[in-house]
Write a protein that holds these residues in place. Sequence first.
Motif, PDB file in Angstrom:
ATOM      1  N   SER A  82      44.209  43.823  37.714  1.00 49.76           N
ATOM      2  CA  SER A  82      44.051  42.539  38.398  1.00 49.76           C
ATOM      3  C   SER A  82      45.260  42.225  39.268  1.00 49.76           C
ATOM      4  CB  SER A  82      43.850  41.420  37.368  1.00 49.76           C
ATOM      5  OG  SER A  82      43.884  40.158  37.986  1.00 49.76           O
ATOM      6  N   ARG A 113      40.385  37.755  39.953  1.00 46.42           N
ATOM      7  CA  ARG A 113      40.201  36.689  38.955  1.00 46.42           C
ATOM      8  C   ARG A 113      39.240  37.139  37.860  1.00 46.42           C
ATOM      9  NH1 ARG A 113      39.405  33.131  43.404  1.00 46.42           N
ATOM     10  NH2 ARG A 113      37.268  32.823  42.683  1.00 46.42           N
ATOM     11  N   GLY A 114      38.199  37.867  38.240  1.00 45.09           N
ATOM     12  CA  GLY A 114      37.261  38.377  37.244  1.00 45.09           C
ATOM     13  C   GLY A 114      37.906  39.376  36.304  1.00 45.09           C
ATOM     14  N   LEU A 118      38.301  38.864  32.389  1.00 43.46           N
ATOM     15  CA  LEU A 118      37.731  39.896  31.514  1.00 43.46           C
ATOM     16  C   LEU A 118      38.779  40.410  30.532  1.00 43.46           C
ATOM     17  CD1 LEU A 118      35.211  41.564  30.881  1.00 43.46           C
ATOM     18  CD2 LEU A 118      35.970  43.199  32.605  1.00 43.46           C
ATOM     19  N   GLU A 132      32.478  37.238  33.866  1.00 45.83           N
ATOM     20  CA  GLU A 132      33.674  37.901  34.377  1.00 45.83           C
ATOM     21  C   GLU A 132      33.318  39.233  35.025  1.00 45.83           C
ATOM     22  OE1 GLU A 132      33.634  36.382  31.387  1.00 45.83           O
ATOM     23  OE2 GLU A 132      35.027  34.761  31.815  1.00 45.83           O
ATOM     24  N   ARG A 133      32.475  39.992  34.360  1.00 40.43           N
ATOM     25  CA  ARG A 133      32.006  41.267  34.943  1.00 40.43           C
ATOM     26  C   ARG A 133      31.304  41.012  36.265  1.00 40.43           C
ATOM     27  NH1 ARG A 133      31.426  46.085  32.274  1.00 40.43           N
ATOM     28  NH2 ARG A 133      29.698  46.520  33.672  1.00 40.43           N
ATOM     29  N   ARG A 135      31.752  38.580  38.346  1.00 39.40           N
ATOM     30  CA  ARG A 135      32.733  38.237  39.395  1.00 39.40           C
ATOM     31  C   ARG A 135      33.342  39.486  40.013  1.00 39.40           C
ATOM     32  NH1 ARG A 135      35.353  34.465  35.744  1.00 39.40           N
ATOM     33  NH2 ARG A 135      34.116  32.600  35.893  1.00 39.40           N
ATOM     34  N   VAL A 136      33.694  40.432  39.173  1.00 41.93           N
ATOM     35  CA  VAL A 136      34.282  41.678  39.682  1.00 41.93           C
ATOM     36  C   VAL A 136      33.253  42.429  40.520  1.00 41.93           C
ATOM     37  CG1 VAL A 136      35.384  43.858  39.072  1.00 41.93           C
ATOM     38  CG2 VAL A 136      35.853  41.823  37.706  1.00 41.93           C
TER      39      VAL A 136
END
Length: 163
Positions: A82, A113-114, A118, A132-133, A135-136
């Motif tokens: 990140s 951010r994701g 995560l 979170e996943r 977002r990535v």
Amino acid sequence: MLEHVAGSILALALGGVGWITFHLFGAPYTDLRQLRRESYEALIFTANVGSWLLDHDEDGNLYRPDGPEILRVHSEDLRRLSVKVTAADEMATGAVRYFVRTCHGWDPELAARGLMALSTSLQEPFGVRAPERFRVEKGFRLPHEMNEEDVRAEMKEHRDPDR
């Protein structure tokens, strides 16, 4: 003689322009592409890392004595990734940032951010980690494991398991 000198000067000038162009545009773009690939690998690799590593047997012993260490290592790896994505995005020239956002549709800031979120939720069940996943995956336009509606449903089910 003058043609040789002019040709040498032109070759040096073009070499200098190429070097500057690569370092201002090519290298930052290549860094972001590499970090995108590493992020996808991290998502695949950490998909099966989770709360089950902290499960206990009937005697109170961890099924996996190395479970907390595995979570810690993977969490640190995601945090480091990140930070690398954030740094690469911040250090890229405006032209590179514009190019990856408009031509590729990437949002490295969202992906970073994701990844950070995560990293702090690895010990949680998949339903908690799904946003979170996502977002990535959305930030780097990676193949989505779930669509937005599925993520919302997974979160709702996790919040209200008796529904």
